[in-house]
Design a protein around this motif. Structure first.
Motif, mmCIF file in Angstrom:
data_model
loop_
_atom_site.group_PDB
_atom_site.id
_atom_site.type_symbol
_atom_site.label_atom_id
_atom_site.label_comp_id
_atom_site.label_asym_id
_atom_site.label_seq_id
_atom_site.Cartn_x
_atom_site.Cartn_y
_atom_site.Cartn_z
ATOM 1 N N ILE A 59 -5.019 -11.238 -5.947
ATOM 2 C CA ILE A 59 -6.278 -11.864 -6.338
ATOM 3 C C ILE A 59 -6.000 -13.352 -6.508
ATOM 4 C CG2 ILE A 59 -8.094 -12.013 -8.085
ATOM 5 C CD1 ILE A 59 -7.587 -9.079 -8.734
ATOM 6 N N GLY A 60 -6.823 -14.189 -5.886
ATOM 7 C CA GLY A 60 -6.638 -15.629 -5.973
ATOM 8 C C GLY A 60 -7.517 -16.245 -7.036
ATOM 9 N N ASP A 61 -8.116 -17.390 -6.708
ATOM 10 C CA ASP A 61 -8.917 -18.111 -7.688
ATOM 11 C C ASP A 61 -10.410 -17.813 -7.573
ATOM 12 O OD1 ASP A 61 -9.472 -19.389 -5.328
ATOM 13 O OD2 ASP A 61 -8.799 -21.383 -5.982
ATOM 14 N N ARG A 62 -10.753 -16.798 -6.806
ATOM 15 C CA ARG A 62 -12.129 -16.314 -6.714
ATOM 16 C C ARG A 62 -12.122 -14.814 -6.916
ATOM 17 N NH1 ARG A 62 -14.827 -18.522 -1.362
ATOM 18 N NH2 ARG A 62 -16.698 -17.722 -2.411
ATOM 19 N N PRO A 63 -13.241 -14.226 -7.347
ATOM 20 C CA PRO A 63 -13.238 -12.809 -7.753
ATOM 21 C C PRO A 63 -13.309 -11.815 -6.600
ATOM 22 C CG PRO A 63 -15.411 -13.719 -8.094
ATOM 23 C CD PRO A 63 -14.545 -14.867 -7.635
ATOM 24 N N TYR A 64 -12.272 -11.793 -5.801
ATOM 25 C CA TYR A 64 -12.140 -10.725 -4.821
ATOM 26 C C TYR A 64 -10.671 -10.362 -4.711
ATOM 27 C CZ TYR A 64 -11.477 -14.850 -1.847
ATOM 28 O OH TYR A 64 -11.081 -16.060 -1.332
ATOM 29 N N ALA A 65 -10.417 -9.114 -4.374
ATOM 30 C CA ALA A 65 -9.046 -8.605 -4.279
ATOM 31 C C ALA A 65 -8.724 -8.291 -2.835
ATOM 32 C CB ALA A 65 -8.893 -7.338 -5.127
ATOM 33 N N GLY A 94 2.136 -2.782 12.430
ATOM 34 C CA GLY A 94 3.208 -2.462 11.493
ATOM 35 C C GLY A 94 2.630 -2.025 10.166
ATOM 36 N N SER A 95 2.956 -2.752 9.113
ATOM 37 C CA SER A 95 2.437 -2.411 7.795
ATOM 38 C C SER A 95 2.351 -3.682 6.973
ATOM 39 C CB SER A 95 3.336 -1.384 7.101
ATOM 40 O OG SER A 95 4.655 -1.901 6.957
ATOM 41 N N THR A 96 1.587 -3.613 5.892
ATOM 42 C CA THR A 96 1.596 -4.648 4.869
ATOM 43 C C THR A 96 1.891 -3.966 3.550
ATOM 44 O OG1 THR A 96 0.065 -6.143 6.011
ATOM 45 C CG2 THR A 96 0.239 -6.363 3.621
ATOM 46 N N VAL A 97 2.959 -4.402 2.897
ATOM 47 C CA VAL A 97 3.346 -3.818 1.610
ATOM 48 C C VAL A 97 2.872 -4.799 0.531
ATOM 49 C CG1 VAL A 97 5.202 -2.615 0.383
ATOM 50 C CG2 VAL A 97 5.321 -2.855 2.853
ATOM 51 N N GLY A 98 3.756 -5.639 -0.006
ATOM 52 C CA GLY A 98 3.311 -6.624 -0.978
ATOM 53 C C GLY A 98 2.611 -7.801 -0.312
ATOM 54 N N LEU A 99 1.754 -8.474 -1.073
ATOM 55 C CA LEU A 99 1.080 -9.658 -0.570
ATOM 56 C C LEU A 99 0.678 -10.556 -1.730
ATOM 57 C CD1 LEU A 99 -2.577 -8.810 0.553
ATOM 58 C CD2 LEU A 99 -1.175 -7.221 -0.714
ATOM 59 N N LYS A 100 0.585 -11.861 -1.446
ATOM 60 C CA LYS A 100 0.134 -12.847 -2.412
ATOM 61 C C LYS A 100 -0.728 -13.875 -1.684
ATOM 62 C CE LYS A 100 2.307 -11.640 -6.284
ATOM 63 N NZ LYS A 100 2.832 -10.370 -5.780
ATOM 64 N N THR A 101 -1.633 -14.505 -2.433
ATOM 65 C CA THR A 101 -2.460 -15.565 -1.880
ATOM 66 C C THR A 101 -2.126 -16.875 -2.578
ATOM 67 O OG1 THR A 101 -4.744 -16.287 -1.481
ATOM 68 C CG2 THR A 101 -4.352 -15.002 -3.478
ATOM 69 N N ASP A 102 -2.050 -17.962 -1.800
ATOM 70 C CA ASP A 102 -1.691 -19.247 -2.386
ATOM 71 C C ASP A 102 -2.940 -20.081 -2.654
ATOM 72 O OD1 ASP A 102 -2.473 -20.308 0.056
ATOM 73 O OD2 ASP A 102 -0.513 -21.106 0.589
ATOM 74 N N ASP A 103 -2.739 -21.305 -3.163
ATOM 75 C CA ASP A 103 -3.884 -22.131 -3.531
ATOM 76 C C ASP A 103 -4.603 -22.715 -2.328
ATOM 77 O OD1 ASP A 103 -2.017 -24.008 -2.754
ATOM 78 O OD2 ASP A 103 -1.873 -24.991 -4.708
ATOM 79 N N ARG A 104 -4.119 -22.446 -1.143
ATOM 80 C CA ARG A 104 -4.813 -22.832 0.083
ATOM 81 C C ARG A 104 -5.574 -21.658 0.684
ATOM 82 N NH1 ARG A 104 -0.289 -25.746 -0.484
ATOM 83 N NH2 ARG A 104 -0.402 -27.984 -0.020
ATOM 84 N N GLY A 105 -5.539 -20.524 0.014
ATOM 85 C CA GLY A 105 -6.255 -19.347 0.490
ATOM 86 C C GLY A 105 -5.498 -18.524 1.504
#
Length: 321
Positions: A59-65, A94-105
């Motif tokens: 989840i970043g700086d807006r309310p969506y996951a 392939g697959s996506t396991v962990g993920l993160k969003t940065d301040d650039r979206g």
């Protein structure tokens, strides 16, 4: 991520509404929800696509996951105000396991046994970079640091660093860093490293070692790779998956225990005290956690059932400590 990952079947998830359209809709829906009574009325459980096989959440700086799929690597974005969403990044098979969003979206995606690290733009659905990591076995989880994105490998005692240049510029594959883990790190014969976070002071990394001392949290120096076990008394974390830091509180998702253990850390992340355990009857092997406001959101990975295209998945929210 579960140690049974390698034997799970691949599925496909359909593409949906474009990312830019979804994010615009999210902002409108969130504003409307606020006018009708605010986030307190937002759903605390919402469905994810059947057969999606969620594992990571960001989840970043807006309310969506954002949720990553173990099936085909696609990314699904859900509006926290309504629970509705769409696939915003199509997987590469392939697959996506962990993920993160940065301040650039941008989304930084751990590619599991595809041995890839990917960076994607959910607004356009484009992959900005795809790195085939030399020597990787299973790229599991990721944390963002001001100068690099750091990824765990569950079958090797190393971290992979993606250095970030000025204005967040992405490197060439030759500039990826492999950081061997040493010190107190104990590498098992099988699945070992899992979730990763930063210490409260931001100077070091915290990595879940599911083997050491019955399951431990390690403080890792990102310059040297030296790991030191964080002193948390008698607490053990044999099923530690995703880690989430809020202030000095570390939320440790113990997936097969259907629980979140909360630890209060000192600033340097060298010592901690167990605070509480969060359980909920809606937990069905949650794997990772992300926060918005006073809520912690978790996807239910359901590793206790054989996945099919019709298997139902969901995400749930609990109150933060």
């Amino acid at each position: 991520m579960s140690d049974s990952f390698a034997r799970r079947r691949l599925l496909t998830a359909g593409a949906g509404l474009g990312g830019a359209a979804l994010l615009a809709a999210v902002g409108t829906a969130a504003a409307g929800a606020a006018e009708r009574g605010g986030a307190a009325r937002w759903p605390t459980r919402f469905s994810l696509p059947d057969g999606f096989r969620p594992e990571g959440i960001a989840i970043g700086d807006r309310p969506y996951a954002f949720f990553g799929s173990l099936g085909d690597g696609s990314v699904y974005a859900a509006d926290l105000a309504t629970g509705r969403g769409r696939v915003v990044v199509t997987g590469l098979g392939g697959s996506t396991v962990g993920l993160k969003t940065d301040d650039r979206g941008r989304l930084f995606l751990a590619g599991g046994v595809s041995r890839q690290i990917r960076v994607a733009d959910p607004r356009t659905g484009r992959h900005l970079a795809v790195y085939d990591v030399p020597g990787a076995v299973m790229v599991n989880d990721v944390v963002l640091h001001p100068t690099a994105a750091w990824f765990t490998d569950s079958y090797r005692p190393v971290l992979y660093g993606v250095p970030l240049g000025r204005h967040g510029s992405l490197p060439a594959v030759r500039d990826l860093r492999e950081l061997p883990l040493s010190g107190d790190w104990v590498q098992g014969d099988d699945f070992t490293a899992n979730g990763i976070e930063r210490t409260p002071d931001g100077r070091a990394l915290i990595v879940a070692d599911t083997v050491a001392d019955g399951g431990a949290l390690m403080r890792v120096d990102p310059r040297t790779g030296v790991a030191r076990r964080i002193d948390v008394g008698a607490a053990r974390f044999p099923h530690a998956d995703g880690l989430l830091l809020r202030g000095h509180l570390l939320y440790v998702v113990q997936q097969r225990q259907n629980a979140i253990d909360v630890v209060r850390l000192d600033s340097s992340g060298t010592r901690g005290t167990a605070v509480t355990r969060i359980t909920d009857p809606r937990f069905r092997i949650p794997t990772t956690a992300a926060a918005w406001g006073d809520r912690i959101y978790l996807p239910n990975a359901r590793f206790d059932v054989e996945p099919t295209p019709d298997t139902e998945y969901d995400a749930v929210a609990v109150r933060a400590v």
